[in-house]
Every structure is written in C-alpha cells, then in structure tokens.
Design an enzyme around this catalytic site. Structure first.
Site, PDB file in Angstrom:
ATOM      1  N   ASP A 141       1.248  -1.462   0.246  1.00  0.00           N
ATOM      2  CA  ASP A 141      -0.191   0.211   0.257  1.00  0.00           C
ATOM      3  C   ASP A 141       0.906   1.533   0.238  1.00  0.00           C
ATOM      4  OD1 ASP A 141      -3.064   1.856  -0.233  1.00  0.00           O
ATOM      5  OD2 ASP A 141      -2.397   1.636   2.422  1.00  0.00           O
TER       6      ASP A 141
ATOM      7  N   ASP B  94       2.727   2.639   7.885  1.00  0.00           N
ATOM      8  CA  ASP B  94       1.942   1.490   8.136  1.00  0.00           C
ATOM      9  C   ASP B  94       2.716   0.127   7.014  1.00  0.00           C
ATOM     10  OD1 ASP B  94      -0.554   0.897   7.784  1.00  0.00           O
ATOM     11  OD2 ASP B  94      -1.819   2.174   6.483  1.00  0.00           O
TER      12      ASP B  94
END
Length: 157
Positions: free
Chosen positions: A77, A94
């Site tokens: 991502d 993340d």
C-alpha cells in the site's frame, strides 16, 4: 504482531521505518517520527525543489528494493500517503498490510507500489518512472544473487 514483525524486518534490511519499540496484545509502541510532539508530514503535503525531490525519489527506490531483496517484503500500500518526510528523508509507515514474497498477490502489490510512487513523482515533479524502479530492483537482485549464489525467481516485467 504482523506490523511489529514487518517493521523489524524492514529496519534490519536498512529501510527507514518507525522503530518498533514493544508489542503487547494488540498494542504496538513505535517511535514517533517527527520533532517533539509534531508528527512528520506525509510526503503528499511536502513541497520540495526538484533536486531534493530527486534525492527522495532515489532513496525510495532504494527502500523498495531493500524491502523486496533484503527483507523479502512488499509494502502492498505504498504511496505518498504512507511515506512521511522527516529531516529531509522519507520514512515508510503503515507496514501492517505488507506481505512476504510468497504471498499470492505479492507481485501485483509490488507493481501497484511501484506505479504509485512513480505516478506521484511524475505528476508533482515531472520525473521518475516505473522503469527506473524496476531497473533498480533487477540490478539489486542480480547483485544479491551473485553475492549469495542463488536466485529468488524475480523477473522484470
């Protein structure tokens, strides 16, 4: 647990990520990226001159390669939303959704990560390409293969 493990693997491979401090149950404690109580901004919110942007792009290309070739991970991502800009350097965040190379979608996620990074720099700074990133991955994998005398099966698309 997965994010702690991924952050640790990325950091050990030389990628700048928030340092994972501790984990207990579902709670992960990690380094605050920024100064004092101020979190570093997302890359999308930073204005850089082209020379600095090229350096940041090059560093991110190195990080993508390190994640792939050394840590055996794909972020899955990666975009200007999951990259902080701290003290002149990109910091990848993340990592909870990152996958190992044996994941059935790893290749697809890698292609998307590369496309996202190239798109951001091309749109905002008029340089950077998917081909530049693939070339670095290929060159680094070849160097690693020669060092270790083995192959992980990666081929450029």
């Amino acid at each position: 647990k997965k994010e702690f493990r991924n952050l640790t693997r990325a950091e050990e491979a030389g990628v700048r990520v928030p340092h994972p401090v501790a984990m207990r149950g579902n709670i992960l404690v990690m380094e605050l990226v920024g100064k004092g109580d101020n979190v570093a901004p997302q890359l999308r919110d930073v204005e850089m001159d082209v020379e600095v942007a090229k350096r940041v792009f090059d560093k991110l290309v190195v990080y993508i390669s390190m994640l792939y070739n050394r840590a055996g991970l794909v972020h899955a991502d990666l975009s200007e939303f999951n990259i902080l800009y701290d003290d002149g350097e990109p910091v990848i965040i993340d990592m909870g959704q990152s996958v190992t190379l044996d994941h059935p979608m790893a290749r697809r996620f890698l292609e998307r990560d590369i496309a996202n990074v190239a798109r951001f720099f091309k749109k905002k700074y008029a340089f950077g390409s998917v081909e530049d990133i693939w070339a670095r991955l290929r060159d680094d994998e070849e160097a690693d293969r020669q060092k270790r005398g083995r192959s992980n099966g990666y081929q450029d698309s």
